[in-house]
Design a protein around this motif. Structure first.
Motif, short mmCIF file in Angstrom:
data_model
loop_
_atom_site.label_atom_id
_atom_site.label_comp_id
_atom_site.label_asym_id
_atom_site.label_seq_id
_atom_site.Cartn_x
_atom_site.Cartn_y
_atom_site.Cartn_z
N GLY A 55 0.78 -1.23 0.00
CA GLY A 55 0.00 0.00 0.00
C GLY A 55 0.82 1.28 0.00
O GLY A 55 0.26 2.36 0.17
N VAL A 56 2.14 1.19 -0.18
CA VAL A 56 2.97 2.39 -0.24
C VAL A 56 3.87 2.31 -1.48
O VAL A 56 4.09 1.23 -2.03
N ILE A 57 4.38 3.45 -1.89
CA ILE A 57 5.30 3.49 -3.02
C ILE A 57 6.60 2.80 -2.63
O ILE A 57 7.15 3.04 -1.55
N CYS A 58 7.09 1.94 -3.50
CA CYS A 58 8.33 1.20 -3.25
C CYS A 58 9.32 1.46 -4.39
O CYS A 58 8.92 1.69 -5.53
N GLU A 59 10.58 1.41 -4.06
CA GLU A 59 11.64 1.54 -5.05
C GLU A 59 12.53 0.31 -4.97
O GLU A 59 12.87 -0.15 -3.88
N ALA A 60 12.90 -0.22 -6.13
CA ALA A 60 13.78 -1.39 -6.18
C ALA A 60 14.82 -1.17 -7.26
O ALA A 60 14.52 -0.62 -8.32
N SER A 61 16.04 -1.59 -6.99
CA SER A 61 17.12 -1.43 -7.97
C SER A 61 18.07 -2.61 -7.86
O SER A 61 18.31 -3.13 -6.76
N LEU A 62 18.59 -3.04 -9.01
CA LEU A 62 19.60 -4.09 -9.04
C LEU A 62 20.95 -3.45 -8.77
O LEU A 62 21.48 -2.71 -9.60
N SER A 63 21.52 -3.69 -7.61
CA SER A 63 22.76 -3.03 -7.22
C SER A 63 24.00 -3.85 -7.52
O SER A 63 25.10 -3.30 -7.59
N GLN A 64 23.84 -5.16 -7.71
CA GLN A 64 25.02 -5.99 -7.96
C GLN A 64 24.61 -7.31 -8.58
O GLN A 64 23.58 -7.89 -8.23
N LEU A 65 25.41 -7.79 -9.52
CA LEU A 65 25.24 -9.12 -10.09
C LEU A 65 26.64 -9.71 -10.25
O LEU A 65 27.47 -9.14 -10.94
N ASP A 66 26.90 -10.81 -9.58
CA ASP A 66 28.22 -11.41 -9.66
C ASP A 66 28.13 -12.93 -9.65
O ASP A 66 27.08 -13.51 -9.40
N TYR A 67 29.26 -13.56 -9.95
CA TYR A 67 29.38 -15.01 -10.03
C TYR A 67 30.30 -15.46 -8.90
O TYR A 67 31.49 -15.13 -8.91
N VAL A 68 29.74 -16.19 -7.95
CA VAL A 68 30.49 -16.57 -6.75
C VAL A 68 30.17 -18.01 -6.39
O VAL A 68 29.11 -18.54 -6.78
#
Length: 318
Positions: A55-68
């Motif tokens: 019920g509230v505005i949300c923000e999402a972002s891809l901050s990292q993608l790695d192979y581990v």
């Protein structure tokens, strides 16, 4: 101020870097560029889907993608973390969703109708059964969005197997196996938490060929995923509807003379239908009535053609 390192510290750092290079050289893999695109799409999808739940505005972002390796991915998980294990008949293994306490506790507070203020003061040592239940709802939503975003490379049907809080019980592959780790920053109600999705490299074998090349929107046997994505986002949008009972031309001079108690004649019958309008476009005819609880309601009686209504309105103006 720059920190001066001793010779032993420099040698130790160089040794760690060499060990890391040697360790990663043991893995025979190619990067999967489509996962970057899927990750960005998932961030956009979560920014739309999470408000439906909280019920509230949300923000999402891809901050990292790695192979581990799996062991390194598990060691880097926040503590405590809600861990959701998902499986798919279209993959060769399970995948893991991990959300930290900030994401879970903030979402739970919002779903219960609360208004979070400031940073979350409560960081539990372990999650209760109720918190695990809310974590399952949140994980199911994330899993659904991930499944939808994977549609651009193939059909991936995800199922939520279980929710865990113990990292050892949530391991989805052997510690030494390579994984793709996507780290997202989720902001809700002024709080920023972390969401991680861990995909074992071997589990992606059925779709690895498609993940290894970039798709530029060409048609495929699976249909048009961009159209499906757009339709899905449009379906979640909201619009404002107005029920217009009548439109009566009145001069400004007469309006200026109005005072409390004056009656304005609408020149319509009691059974007159209202016109339901969206963004100044007539959409429906509707009968006005009352429900058993006393609230006023409308019943759609006719679907209007916006183009035809515009033509009729133009003729009436002349």
């Amino acid at each position: 101020m720059n920190k001066i390192l001793s010779q032993d510290q420099i040698e130790a750092q160089n040794g760690n870097l060499i060990d890391e290079i040697i360790r990663m050289s043991d893995f025979n893999f190619e990067r999967l560029p489509m996962l970057d695109i899927i990750g960005e799409r998932l961030a956009d999808s979560l920014a739309v889907a999470l408000p439906d739940l909280t019920g509230v505005i949300c923000e999402a972002s891809l901050s990292q993608l790695d192979y581990v390796p799996m062991a390194q991915a598990m060691d880097a998980l926040p503590a405590p973390a809600m861990l959701a294990v998902c499986s798919s008949p279209n993959l060769d293994g399970e995948i893991l969703l991990a959300m930290d306490s900030t994401v879970l506790m903030t979402a739970m507070e919002l779903m219960l109708g609360g208004t979070p203020k400031g940073e979350s003061p409560h960081v539990p040592d372990r999650f209760t059964a109720i918190e695990r239940g809310f974590g399952q709802r949140l994980a199911t939503l994330i899993m659904h969005e991930l499944q939808s975003d994977f549609s651009m490379v193939g059909t991936i049907e995800l199922e939520l197997d279980r929710v865990e809080t113990d990292p050892d019980a949530a391991a989805v592959t052997q510690p030494a196996n390579l994984c793709v780790r996507l780290h997202f920053a989720i902001n809700m109600a002024g709080r920023t938490g972390a969401l991680e999705i861990i995909l074992p490299y071997d589990a992606l074998e059925p779709v690895r060929a498609k993940l290894g090349k970039i798709h530029f929107g060409e048609p495929s046997d699976e249909g048009n995923p961009w159209r499906e994505q757009l339709s899905d986002q449009i379906g979640r949008s909201t619009v404002e509807l107005e029920a217009v009972l009548a439109e009566v031309p009145i001069s400004i001079r007469d309006i200026m003379k109005w005072k409390i108690g004056d009656i304005v004649n609408l020149w319509i019958e009691e059974e007159h239908d209202a016109t339901v309008v969206c963004s100044d476009t007539p959409m429906f005819r509707a009968a006005i009535g009352k429900r058993n609880n006393g609230n006023t309601a409308i019943r759609i009686t006719e679907t209007l053609d916006p183009e035809e209504e515009a033509k009729n309105h133009g003729r009436n103006d002349h």
